[in-house]
Design a protein around this motif. Structure first.
Motif, mmCIF file in Angstrom:
data_model
loop_
_atom_site.group_PDB
_atom_site.id
_atom_site.type_symbol
_atom_site.label_atom_id
_atom_site.label_comp_id
_atom_site.label_asym_id
_atom_site.label_seq_id
_atom_site.Cartn_x
_atom_site.Cartn_y
_atom_site.Cartn_z
ATOM 1 N N PHE A 1 0.858 -1.180 0.000
ATOM 2 C CA PHE A 1 0.000 0.000 0.000
ATOM 3 C C PHE A 1 0.902 1.240 0.000
ATOM 4 O O PHE A 1 1.615 1.513 0.975
ATOM 5 C CB PHE A 1 -0.909 0.008 1.236
ATOM 6 N N GLN B 1 -3.485 5.457 -11.352
ATOM 7 C CA GLN B 1 -2.815 6.627 -10.797
ATOM 8 C C GLN B 1 -3.784 7.795 -10.708
ATOM 9 O O GLN B 1 -4.633 7.984 -11.568
ATOM 10 C CB GLN B 1 -1.613 6.999 -11.659
ATOM 11 N N ASN B 2 -3.646 8.580 -9.637
ATOM 12 C CA ASN B 2 -4.490 9.754 -9.391
ATOM 13 C C ASN B 2 -5.957 9.382 -9.196
ATOM 14 O O ASN B 2 -6.841 10.239 -9.329
ATOM 15 C CB ASN B 2 -4.377 10.777 -10.530
ATOM 16 N N ALA B 3 -6.245 8.105 -8.875
ATOM 17 C CA ALA B 3 -7.632 7.701 -8.648
ATOM 18 C C ALA B 3 -8.116 8.287 -7.324
ATOM 19 O O ALA B 3 -7.413 8.234 -6.306
ATOM 20 C CB ALA B 3 -7.754 6.185 -8.642
ATOM 21 N N SER C 1 -0.279 4.387 -0.604
ATOM 22 C CA SER C 1 -0.970 5.586 -0.130
ATOM 23 C C SER C 1 -2.304 5.199 0.491
ATOM 24 O O SER C 1 -3.083 4.452 -0.103
ATOM 25 C CB SER C 1 -1.193 6.576 -1.284
ATOM 26 N N GLN D 1 -1.680 -2.538 -10.460
ATOM 27 C CA GLN D 1 -1.755 -1.429 -9.523
ATOM 28 C C GLN D 1 -3.052 -0.670 -9.730
ATOM 29 O O GLN D 1 -3.675 -0.752 -10.792
ATOM 30 C CB GLN D 1 -0.563 -0.485 -9.676
ATOM 31 N N THR D 2 -3.476 0.010 -8.700
ATOM 32 C CA THR D 2 -4.666 0.844 -8.833
ATOM 33 C C THR D 2 -4.353 2.009 -9.769
ATOM 34 O O THR D 2 -3.188 2.408 -9.902
ATOM 35 C CB THR D 2 -5.100 1.384 -7.463
ATOM 36 N N GLU E 1 -7.522 8.763 -1.141
ATOM 37 C CA GLU E 1 -6.702 7.993 -2.071
ATOM 38 C C GLU E 1 -6.332 6.664 -1.436
ATOM 39 O O GLU E 1 -5.988 6.613 -0.255
ATOM 40 C CB GLU E 1 -5.408 8.737 -2.409
ATOM 41 N N ASN F 1 -3.786 3.674 -2.880
ATOM 42 C CA ASN F 1 -2.927 3.242 -3.975
ATOM 43 C C ASN F 1 -2.165 2.002 -3.539
ATOM 44 O O ASN F 1 -1.372 2.041 -2.592
ATOM 45 C CB ASN F 1 -1.956 4.362 -4.354
ATOM 46 N N VAL F 2 -2.404 0.891 -4.234
ATOM 47 C CA VAL F 2 -1.762 -0.374 -3.895
ATOM 48 C C VAL F 2 -1.194 -1.000 -5.158
ATOM 49 O O VAL F 2 -1.767 -0.858 -6.248
ATOM 50 C CB VAL F 2 -2.765 -1.343 -3.203
ATOM 51 N N ILE F 3 -0.028 -1.660 -5.016
ATOM 52 C CA ILE F 3 0.598 -2.315 -6.162
ATOM 53 C C ILE F 3 0.811 -3.791 -5.847
ATOM 54 O O ILE F 3 0.909 -4.193 -4.685
ATOM 55 C CB ILE F 3 1.957 -1.661 -6.511
#
Length: 283
Positions: free
Chosen positions: A7, A73-75, A9, A70-71, A55, A57-59
């Motif tokens: 994770f 970007q900027n979602a 973010s 990955q999720t 936000e 953000n996970v990869i």
């Protein structure tokens, strides 16, 4: 094969309404081989109604550390925190007043303060998420998504406005503005401005800008050969070919009482006297 998650973010964009999201697993770990449940918490704060943006953000990586998933970007995701004061809640720091209406901070508007105000406005499908900040769709960038990531070169002053698309100036067409609308090219640095229409540079005129312009003109005894340059007919000279050789001598007054006509010296005699002959060309 082993896969790993991380994770990057977990961040609330409206901390006056909701704290940062929480999870019940470590931020970095191994992806289990069997399906398991991951709990994500969205802790609302106080008694303030609102819709909080956040936000996550996970990869997912393979054993070599390469990212395979990955999720986006900027979602941006949203969570509604309702305390039954303003139906639908107030977002972006707006608060519910005694009339149960959201009062929005500067830069936001809408029934729930859900709309951000971007000046200049977001273009090409961009989304204004906070005052002055646009999220651009793929292929665009810039403060208001007004620029395109172009791989195509636009010729003849064309402007790229989308991937592989050019806006052409008047007078040109084609995918890259490479085709002139003038079947015959404009001469002397003239510009094609429409179908078989040329805009001529200074000093030229005509359909193809092929005719030089002499001002005020070359008169009856000259031809304009270059801008403001006349070629005179034999026997005439001057900038505008309006002077005749020998005209001043022939019109000279004879002395009083003289019965003899004055004669002009022949070119041969003039040459013998070292009198230079004038040229018919103006340089």
């Amino acid at each position: 094969a082993e896969y790993y998650y991380e994770f990057l973010s977990l961040h609330s964009l409206d901390k006056g309404i909701m704290a940062d999201p929480t999870i019940n697993i470590p931020l970095l770990g191994t992806v289990p081989h069997k399906a398991s449940v991951v709990q994500v918490g969205f802790p609302c704060l106080r008694k303030q109604d609102g819709v909080a943006a956040f936000e996550v953000n996970v990869i997912i990586m393979n054993s070599e550390g390469n990212i395979i998933l990955q999720t986006p970007q900027n979602a941006i995701f949203f969570k509604t925190c309702q305390q039954a004061e303003c139906p639908g809640g107030c977002r972006n720091g707006g608060f519910c007043n005694e009339r149960h209406v959201c009062e929005c901070p500067d830069g936001f508007y809408g029934p729930h303060c859900e709309k951000a105000l971007c000046v200049p406005r977001c273009m090409n499908g961009g989304l204004c998420i906070t005052p002055g900040l646009c999220i651009c769709p793929p292929g665009f960038y810039g403060i208001n998504c007004n620029k395109a990531n172009c791989t195509t070169t636009c010729f003849n002053g064309g402007t790229c406005f989308y991937l592989g698309k050019c806006i052409c100036p008047s007078g040109y067409e084609g995918d890259q503005c490479e085709i002139s609308k003038c079947h015959q090219p404009c001469r002397n640095e003239g510009k094609c401005t429409g179908k078989n229409k040329c805009k001529c540079s200074k000093g030229y005129q005509g359909d193809l800008c092929s005719k030089p312009v002499c001002e005020p003109g070359c008169g009856l005894y000259g031809t304009c050969v270059e801008p403001n340059k006349c070629q005179c007919k034999e026997g005439w000279h001057g900038r505008h070919c309006n002077k005749r050789y020998g005209a001043s001598s022939l019109s000279a007054l004879r002395p009083a009482g003289s019965k003899h006509r004055q004669h002009m010296p022949s070119p041969k005699r003039a040459e013998e006297r070292h009198v230079p002959l004038e040229s018919n060309y103006i340089w």
